[in-house]
Design a protein around this motif. Sequence first.
Motif, PDB file in Angstrom:
ATOM      1  N   ALA B  73       0.843  -1.198   0.000  1.00  0.00           N
ATOM      2  CA  ALA B  73       0.000   0.000   0.000  1.00  0.00           C
ATOM      3  C   ALA B  73       0.875   1.244   0.000  1.00  0.00           C
ATOM      4  CB  ALA B  73      -0.918  -0.003   1.214  1.00  0.00           C
ATOM      5  N   ARG B  79      -6.660  -1.371  -3.348  1.00  0.00           N
ATOM      6  CA  ARG B  79      -7.689  -2.263  -3.891  1.00  0.00           C
ATOM      7  C   ARG B  79      -8.989  -2.123  -3.129  1.00  0.00           C
ATOM      8  NH1 ARG B  79      -7.069  -8.624  -2.651  1.00  0.00           N
ATOM      9  NH2 ARG B  79      -9.161  -8.620  -3.504  1.00  0.00           N
ATOM     10  N   PHE B  81     -12.522  -4.617  -2.253  1.00  0.00           N
ATOM     11  CA  PHE B  81     -12.818  -6.039  -2.149  1.00  0.00           C
ATOM     12  C   PHE B  81     -14.204  -6.334  -2.690  1.00  0.00           C
ATOM     13  CE2 PHE B  81      -9.424  -5.363   0.759  1.00  0.00           C
ATOM     14  CZ  PHE B  81      -8.727  -6.553   0.823  1.00  0.00           C
ATOM     15  N   GLU B  84     -17.841  -5.778   0.618  1.00  0.00           N
ATOM     16  CA  GLU B  84     -17.548  -4.410   0.998  1.00  0.00           C
ATOM     17  C   GLU B  84     -16.699  -4.321   2.277  1.00  0.00           C
ATOM     18  OE1 GLU B  84     -21.313  -2.372   1.209  1.00  0.00           O
ATOM     19  OE2 GLU B  84     -20.546  -1.873   3.192  1.00  0.00           O
ATOM     20  N   GLN B  85     -15.715  -3.424   2.270  1.00  0.00           N
ATOM     21  CA  GLN B  85     -14.795  -3.370   3.405  1.00  0.00           C
ATOM     22  C   GLN B  85     -14.599  -1.983   4.010  1.00  0.00           C
ATOM     23  OE1 GLN B  85     -13.831  -5.855   4.869  1.00  0.00           O
ATOM     24  NE2 GLN B  85     -13.899  -7.557   3.440  1.00  0.00           N
ATOM     25  N   ALA B  86     -15.443  -1.020   3.694  1.00  0.00           N
ATOM     26  CA  ALA B  86     -15.308   0.278   4.363  1.00  0.00           C
ATOM     27  C   ALA B  86     -15.564   0.044   5.850  1.00  0.00           C
ATOM     28  CB  ALA B  86     -16.304   1.277   3.799  1.00  0.00           C
ATOM     29  N   ILE B  87     -14.849   0.774   6.709  1.00  0.00           N
ATOM     30  CA  ILE B  87     -14.922   0.477   8.136  1.00  0.00           C
ATOM     31  C   ILE B  87     -16.091   1.207   8.783  1.00  0.00           C
ATOM     32  CG2 ILE B  87     -13.657   0.612  10.307  1.00  0.00           C
ATOM     33  CD1 ILE B  87     -11.197   0.561   8.156  1.00  0.00           C
ATOM     34  N   GLU B  88     -17.061   0.421   9.195  1.00  0.00           N
ATOM     35  CA  GLU B  88     -18.335   0.982   9.642  1.00  0.00           C
ATOM     36  C   GLU B  88     -18.206   1.869  10.863  1.00  0.00           C
ATOM     37  OE1 GLU B  88     -21.251  -2.007  10.139  1.00  0.00           O
ATOM     38  OE2 GLU B  88     -20.912  -2.860   8.146  1.00  0.00           O
ATOM     39  N   LEU B  90     -15.911   3.851  11.736  1.00  0.00           N
ATOM     40  CA  LEU B  90     -15.211   5.114  11.555  1.00  0.00           C
ATOM     41  C   LEU B  90     -15.995   6.044  10.634  1.00  0.00           C
ATOM     42  CD1 LEU B  90     -11.508   3.945  11.085  1.00  0.00           C
ATOM     43  CD2 LEU B  90     -12.640   4.684  13.171  1.00  0.00           C
ATOM     44  N   MET B  98      -7.183   7.110   6.989  1.00  0.00           N
ATOM     45  CA  MET B  98      -6.409   5.974   7.436  1.00  0.00           C
ATOM     46  C   MET B  98      -5.514   5.442   6.326  1.00  0.00           C
ATOM     47  SD  MET B  98      -7.850   2.681   9.095  1.00  0.00           S
ATOM     48  CE  MET B  98      -8.460   1.991   7.795  1.00  0.00           C
ATOM     49  N   VAL B  99      -6.041   5.392   5.106  1.00  0.00           N
ATOM     50  CA  VAL B  99      -5.222   4.919   3.990  1.00  0.00           C
ATOM     51  C   VAL B  99      -4.115   5.938   3.711  1.00  0.00           C
ATOM     52  CG1 VAL B  99      -5.234   4.242   1.578  1.00  0.00           C
ATOM     53  CG2 VAL B  99      -7.187   3.692   3.038  1.00  0.00           C
ATOM     54  N   GLU B 101      -2.654   7.946   5.785  1.00  0.00           N
ATOM     55  CA  GLU B 101      -1.576   7.992   6.778  1.00  0.00           C
ATOM     56  C   GLU B 101      -0.644   6.783   6.687  1.00  0.00           C
ATOM     57  OE1 GLU B 101      -3.445   8.633  10.492  1.00  0.00           O
ATOM     58  OE2 GLU B 101      -4.453   6.702  10.533  1.00  0.00           O
ATOM     59  N   HIS B 102      -1.029   5.777   5.910  1.00  0.00           N
ATOM     60  CA  HIS B 102      -0.101   4.669   5.685  1.00  0.00           C
ATOM     61  C   HIS B 102       0.467   4.713   4.270  1.00  0.00           C
ATOM     62  CE1 HIS B 102      -0.809   2.622   9.495  1.00  0.00           C
ATOM     63  NE2 HIS B 102      -2.035   3.072   9.395  1.00  0.00           N
ATOM     64  N   PRO B 127     -18.325  14.713   5.986  1.00  0.00           N
ATOM     65  CA  PRO B 127     -17.268  13.704   6.096  1.00  0.00           C
ATOM     66  C   PRO B 127     -17.183  13.086   7.481  1.00  0.00           C
ATOM     67  CG  PRO B 127     -16.398  15.798   5.274  1.00  0.00           C
ATOM     68  CD  PRO B 127     -17.803  16.044   5.678  1.00  0.00           C
ATOM     69  N   ARG B 146     -11.080   5.550  -0.739  1.00  0.00           N
ATOM     70  CA  ARG B 146      -9.914   4.968  -0.059  1.00  0.00           C
ATOM     71  C   ARG B 146      -8.874   4.490  -1.067  1.00  0.00           C
ATOM     72  NH1 ARG B 146     -10.526   2.349   5.063  1.00  0.00           N
ATOM     73  NH2 ARG B 146      -9.728   0.438   4.176  1.00  0.00           N
TER      74      ARG B 146
END
Lengths: 361, 238
Positions: B73, B79, B81, B84-88, B90, B98-99, B101-102, B127, B146
């Motif tokens: 990353a 990527r 998925f 669905e993988q959005a973090i509920e 947050l 989050m993406v 900052e990494h 937001p 993301r």
Amino acid sequence: MSAAGVETADTTTQPPSSPGGFDTRTLVRPAVIAALLLFVVLALPSILSTYYVDAMIQVAIWSIVALGLGLLVGRVGLVSLGQAAVLALGAWVAARILFATSLPYPLVLLAAGLITMVLGTLVGLPALRLSGLYLALITLMLAGAITVVLATTNFPNGGHGFLGYNGSAVHIPQIRRPSIANTDTAFLRYSVIVAALMFLLVLAHVRTRPGRAWAAIRQSESAALAAGINTTLYKLWAFALASFVTGVAGGLLAGSSRYLYSYDFTTQESITLLAVVLMGGIFSLWGAIIAGLLLQLLPQLLNSWGVSPDWLTILFGIGVLQVLLTAPAGLVDQVPKDLARLGRLLRGLARRVAPAGGRSP
Amino acid sequence: MIEVTGLSVRFGGVTPLDDMNVSFAEGTCGLIGPNGAGKTTFFNVLSGFVRPVAGTVRAFDQDLLGMAHFRRARWGLRRTFQTEQAIEQLSVFDNVAMVHEHSKVGAASRRKDVLDAISFVGLDLDPQLRVGTLGAGERRLVEVARAVVGRPRVVLLDEPAAGLPDQETERMGEVIRQIPEHTGALTILVDHDMGLVSSCCEKTAVLDFGKLIASGPTAEVLRDERVIRAYLGTESVL
Ligand SMILES: Nc1ncnc2c1ncn2[C@@H]1O[C@H](COP(=O)(O)OP(=O)(O)O)[C@@H](O)[C@H]1O
Ligand SMILES: [Mg+2]
């Protein structure tokens, strides 16, 4: 279900606010918390009887322990049944340092926290490979091992050598307390302040980069990895932070009981701890305080009412069932909702009773 | 530019990727194939979740398979998925931040970059809203936000429009078409909606039972005999 608690910006009910802009709630909340804290530190210790001062010291200590476990379970999704043993480790280390040195108490707490952090992270190592039930079992077994070791080494009582235990001591010295907090009331104040600092420490993590990373890991490890999160590092970080605060709590415990040898750390305690943490609410830092009250104040209350504390085991059992079945966010989330529902009900009744044409609410 | 040579993956008796040779040059490329053809497995190899038994993947002249999965990353791989993988838990902002900052991009521009990504995918909302409170289409767009934040080099989209109503699929298509120009990233789109694939991708590769059976300009590929047969072999029809 809300993610939140101390930091609940309950976005479902809150009108959208511009990011960075102030709404009154962002100011009211810290003010209420500060007032509450001032009351607990300044007023409460002087109005409570000795019996309840003792109980509240334990509430402060176990709230910190619950805070650590709630972090693991609620934020990262790691179920540990070893936290009472980690607390015992912290207490042992603190007692050893307190007898061996004349370091100021805050430094002793810090050292106990850091050493426990290292040891507790070892307890968390299996978490890198295991999760769920297997992790719970492994941590339970490690906790059992720690308990067995502590039962044979005993807690330091001012003796010499690495273990600091003297089996034939006739006069056993007390574990010392901070010079500014020698009385029980002063020690309660001291414990509450330390607890508040630990809550702030955890809050600072939960609200920032590690908190976001933990939320990602909890939801899906592969998605977290794909987002560039070093999941191994952040899981260990969670165990390290939980162990640190638990170690500090151990330092308070050493000072609070003054003679640790009389203290029994059973694995049963770790299990009860998980139960009350679930009941209090794992998604909120307030839940940890509720857990501390359930665990340490409720038994004393029942005791003074002449009810056998054995009932608690049953109560906690039912409580956990209720949480798992109907209220996964715990009491901290459920009680305000129930109160709101009750309020609506009462208002509805009042309206019906009020004469027609009366002022509408 | 991604060059895949001789890529094979085996799970016990299953061979979801069988000596795959393909290259994705630039812009948005399609990757299609019937269910179980190995598309998600291919993405999982790129992400580092699945280790191939043979083959190499070079991405912009770097050996992608040699990189630790969480480092990819930072390198610029993004990527979404299939599930669905959005973090509920947050907020929309935190999900994207989050993406960022990494990633390799510094913190100084974080706020602006995150808000840019959110507006790029056309999410017109506060937001600070928690992702768990959003609808399915909006959550999918959060995932795309993301994927485009923090200077990506490669964006992998695994059925980003699956389960969305036509209107939202249309909206998703408009966003996907702009990703290469907006971010400069090479985008690979996996989807079953041929309308979406043809409208987004100039070139498309087709997998069937782990084998690459066609690749080239999308319109030609979709007319290819073998491709039609592969799809007719399953219940879905072009
Ligand atoms: N982790 C796994 N273990 C075993 N078999 C798998 C695994 N992942 C995928 N497969 C198998 O590999 C094949 C390709 O799957 P997948 O890549 O998900 O297909 P697609 O995304 O094209 O629908 C399927 O037969 C699937 O059952
Ligand atoms: Mg798939």
